[in-house]
Design a protein around this motif. Structure first.
Motif, PDB file in Angstrom:
ATOM      1  N   THR A 101       0.837  -1.200   0.000  1.00  0.00           N
ATOM      2  CA  THR A 101       0.000   0.000   0.000  1.00  0.00           C
ATOM      3  C   THR A 101       0.872   1.250   0.000  1.00  0.00           C
ATOM      4  O   THR A 101       2.059   1.203   0.319  1.00  0.00           O
ATOM      5  CB  THR A 101      -0.912   0.040   1.245  1.00  0.00           C
ATOM      6  N   LEU A 102       0.253   2.373  -0.347  1.00  0.00           N
ATOM      7  CA  LEU A 102       0.921   3.673  -0.302  1.00  0.00           C
ATOM      8  C   LEU A 102       0.169   4.606   0.633  1.00  0.00           C
ATOM      9  O   LEU A 102      -1.060   4.667   0.587  1.00  0.00           O
ATOM     10  CB  LEU A 102       0.967   4.313  -1.696  1.00  0.00           C
ATOM     11  N   ASP A 103       0.917   5.326   1.449  1.00  0.00           N
ATOM     12  CA  ASP A 103       0.313   6.413   2.204  1.00  0.00           C
ATOM     13  C   ASP A 103       0.068   7.587   1.265  1.00  0.00           C
ATOM     14  O   ASP A 103       0.676   7.686   0.202  1.00  0.00           O
ATOM     15  CB  ASP A 103       1.244   6.877   3.326  1.00  0.00           C
ATOM     16  N   LYS A 104      -0.787   8.507   1.690  1.00  0.00           N
ATOM     17  CA  LYS A 104      -1.099   9.669   0.850  1.00  0.00           C
ATOM     18  C   LYS A 104       0.122  10.528   0.572  1.00  0.00           C
ATOM     19  O   LYS A 104       0.190  11.202  -0.454  1.00  0.00           O
ATOM     20  CB  LYS A 104      -2.196  10.510   1.521  1.00  0.00           C
ATOM     21  N   ASP A 105       1.079  10.516   1.505  1.00  0.00           N
ATOM     22  CA  ASP A 105       2.237  11.387   1.337  1.00  0.00           C
ATOM     23  C   ASP A 105       3.461  10.649   0.797  1.00  0.00           C
ATOM     24  O   ASP A 105       4.551  11.203   0.754  1.00  0.00           O
ATOM     25  CB  ASP A 105       2.594  12.067   2.662  1.00  0.00           C
TER      26      ASP A 105
END
Length: 303
Positions: A101-105
């Motif tokens: 997954t990727l964080d928003k930042d």
């Protein structure tokens, strides 16, 4: 079969001595295959997903284990226990999910993930099995054939990088996280992708279903339509909002991660873990990772 799976992973250099040690020293076929399967899961989770910062991180123990098997102890139950302990210690459930997954930042982009095609190819097999079918993951990983360019598959964006009508660049001029997250990628033949390359998602999904050739990814393309929603698809531009696109990617990412836990899980707890991804929640600094971690902890506590 499992050795073929290992051969198609991005790199097996770190576990190759272990594979050789098991091959030479473990005589029972069933036990040997079980150990190969554990090694395949270890290699994908730890090296293939980038949990290790460097390719040789963790090699010391794995090389020691291979040496120990050759010279001291080749008991398959002990070997399996050591491999599973390595996975639990270095790439447990929470860590595994964080690396899918990727964080928003975060600035990462799964298009550049070396294991993306391997992951999606295995996903096709999983979908086939769920529909009582059979598929061969290797056909999705073939190199391009000069005489038949549509005999190979390429990793492609669902939401095109150039499609900025609803989701474009973030405040730093970087493509929005939803264009870079795992859920935005699928395997397509070159001709099918070229025909819809820059279209909006609802037009792409219609083309996927109408124009799929015998080489296309039927099951995953059909799943995309279902995850997006038939009713929403009929609304076309009216329902084409950022919120609906994000919900679509959340649903697909959840499906992909649940698959990953079943495919590379090392316990029944992992293989049956349920959680929800909701990246529309505001005021959360690291929405994907924090939510995943919290839900995992709650699921384990209530088992």
């Amino acid at each position: 079969m499992v050795l073929k799976q290992l051969a198609f992973q991005n790199s097996i250099a770190s576990v190759l001595p272990l594979i050789l040690a098991i091959s030479f020293k473990v005589k029972e076929t069933n036990k040997r295959v079980s150990l190969y399967q554990a090694v395949e899961k270890l290699n994908f989770r730890y090296y293939g997903c980038g949990v290790s910062n460097r390719a040789d991180t963790g090699n010391g123990h794995l090389f020691w284990l291979a040496h120990h098997i050759f010279n001291h102890d080749s008991n398959p139950d002990w070997i399996l226990s050591d491999i599973l302990n390595f996975v639990n210690t270095r790439c447990n459930t929470e860590t595994f999910i964080k690396h899918l997954t990727l964080d928003k930042d975060e600035s990462g982009d799964y298009y550049h993930w070396g294991s993306l095609k391997y992951f999606l190819a295995n996903y096709e097999v999983y979908l086939a099995e769920n529909h009582n079918g059979i598929d061969d993951f290797t056909r999705y990983l073939l190199k391009q054939d000069r005489n038949n360019k549509n005999a190979n598959f390429e990793k492609e964006h669902i939401l095109a990088r150039e499609e900025n009508s609803v989701i474009g660049l973030d405040e730093n001029g970087v493509p929005d996280v939803n264009k870079r997250r795992l859920a935005n990628f699928v395997l397509l033949t070159p001709s099918l992708n070229k025909s819809v390359q820059k279209d909006v998602i609802y037009l792409k999904l219609k083309s996927y279903n109408e124009s799929a050739s015998k080489f296309s990814v039927h099951r995953s393309l059909g799943e995309l339509t279902n995850l997006y929603g038939i009713d929403l698809l009929t609304q076309e531009a009216v329902g084409y909002t950022k919120e609906n696109i994000v919900k679509f990617f959340d649903a697909r990412e959840q499906s992909l991660i649940e698959f990953a836990l079943k495919r590379w899980g090392i316990s029944d707890k992992e293989k049956t873990l349920k959680f929800e991804i909701n990246s529309l929640v505001e005021n959360t600094e690291k929405i994907y990772k924090i939510e995943s971690a919290e839900v995992i902890e709650k699921a384990i506590e209530h088992e």
